[in-house]
Enzyme design. Sequence first.
Site, PDB file in Angstrom:
ATOM      1  N   ARG A 182      15.486  -6.683 -16.001  1.00  0.00           N
ATOM      2  CA  ARG A 182      15.833  -5.864 -14.832  1.00  0.00           C
ATOM      3  C   ARG A 182      16.196  -4.455 -15.277  1.00  0.00           C
ATOM      4  O   ARG A 182      15.817  -3.473 -14.633  1.00  0.00           O
ATOM      5  CB  ARG A 182      16.980  -6.506 -14.050  1.00  0.00           C
ATOM      6  CG  ARG A 182      16.613  -7.837 -13.425  1.00  0.00           C
ATOM      7  CD  ARG A 182      17.764  -8.417 -12.628  1.00  0.00           C
ATOM      8  NE  ARG A 182      18.028  -7.638 -11.423  1.00  0.00           N
ATOM      9  CZ  ARG A 182      19.099  -7.786 -10.659  1.00  0.00           C
ATOM     10  NH1 ARG A 182      20.025  -8.678 -10.981  1.00  0.00           N
ATOM     11  NH2 ARG A 182      19.254  -7.057  -9.571  1.00  0.00           N
ATOM     12  N   CYS A 206      26.178  -3.135 -12.373  1.00  0.00           N
ATOM     13  CA  CYS A 206      25.175  -4.208 -12.408  1.00  0.00           C
ATOM     14  C   CYS A 206      24.295  -4.013 -11.185  1.00  0.00           C
ATOM     15  O   CYS A 206      23.929  -2.890 -10.859  1.00  0.00           O
ATOM     16  CB  CYS A 206      25.852  -5.574 -12.443  1.00  0.00           C
ATOM     17  SG  CYS A 206      27.016  -5.849 -11.078  1.00  0.00           S
TER      18      CYS A 206
END
Length: 279
Positions: free
Chosen positions: A179, A234
Site C-alpha cells: 500500500r 496509516c
Amino acid sequence: MKYLAEKEWVLSKLDDSNIRIADCRFKLGSPDEGRSLYDHSHIPHAVYFDLEKDLSGPVREHGGRHPLPDPAQLKKVLEKAGISRDTTVIAYDGGEGAFAARFWWLLRYLGHEKVFVLNGGYKEWAESDYPLTKEVPSMERADFKIDLQPDKLASYEEVKSVAGNQDSAVLIDSREEKRYLGLEEPIDKKAGHIPGAINKVWLEAYKNGRFKDTKEQENRFAGMDKNKPIIVYCGSGVTAAPNFLALKEAGYKHVKLYAGSFSDWISYDSNKIETVEKY
C-alpha cells in the site's frame, strides 16, 4: 514497559474498584462483530467501546475514514463507563493491538496518563484460561476532566508543511509495504503515500501476538533521531497508533499522530502522492 500491562497484573487487579477495563475488539468491514464477541465473552468488569460508534466521529468530506470523536461526546462515553481522571484504564482487543492502541492514544490525547494496553489482548488472556464472563457491568457514572494534549496530534496543515521535507520532521507511513508503494490499495480511492514518508509497517511492532520489548522497538527505528519531531499515519489513523506507542516505548520524545491519515490526505485533490513502481 511504560504503556503495556501484562495479563498476570491485570488478573491480580480484577476486583480493584479503581481499575476499568475497556474491550475494544472490532473487525474492519464487519462492524457488528466486536460487540458480538463481547456479548459472547469478555474479561470480567470490561466495558465495550466500539471503534466507529465511540472512538470515531462522523465521516465527512475531510478528516479521513475514522475521524477523531468529539471530545465532549467521548467524555460522556467515558463517564458512563465509570472512568475519571483518577481511574487506571486497561484497554484490550482481540490481540491485534491496533484497536486497543487507538483507545490508548485517545485517552492520552485527552490528558489521561493512567491508561495501558493489555499485551497479548483477549487471545492470550483466553488461552491462559483466565476468567471470562458474559455479564455486562453496571458502572457508577464518573467525572472525567479533559485536558487536551495538542503535542500528540498532527493537524492536516502541519502534515502538509512537512510533506516532502524530511529536514523538519520524519513522516512515517505505518501501512503494509504494498500500500505504501502504491502497488495495491484495497480501501482508499488512491494508491501511494504522502511525499517524503518512510515506511515502518505497524505489524512489525509485534512478535507472536505481543508488542516487542523496548530494545526490539529501538532496533526497528534505528538511525532515527530521538529528539526530532515524528508524525505517524496509516490509512485512517487506527493502525498508526501501535507505531505511536512503540516509538514512545523506544524513547522518542516528539511523536504525533496524523489522525485523518492517508484517507484525509487524498480527500484534497491538489495533494501530491508518491508511488514506487518497483521494489
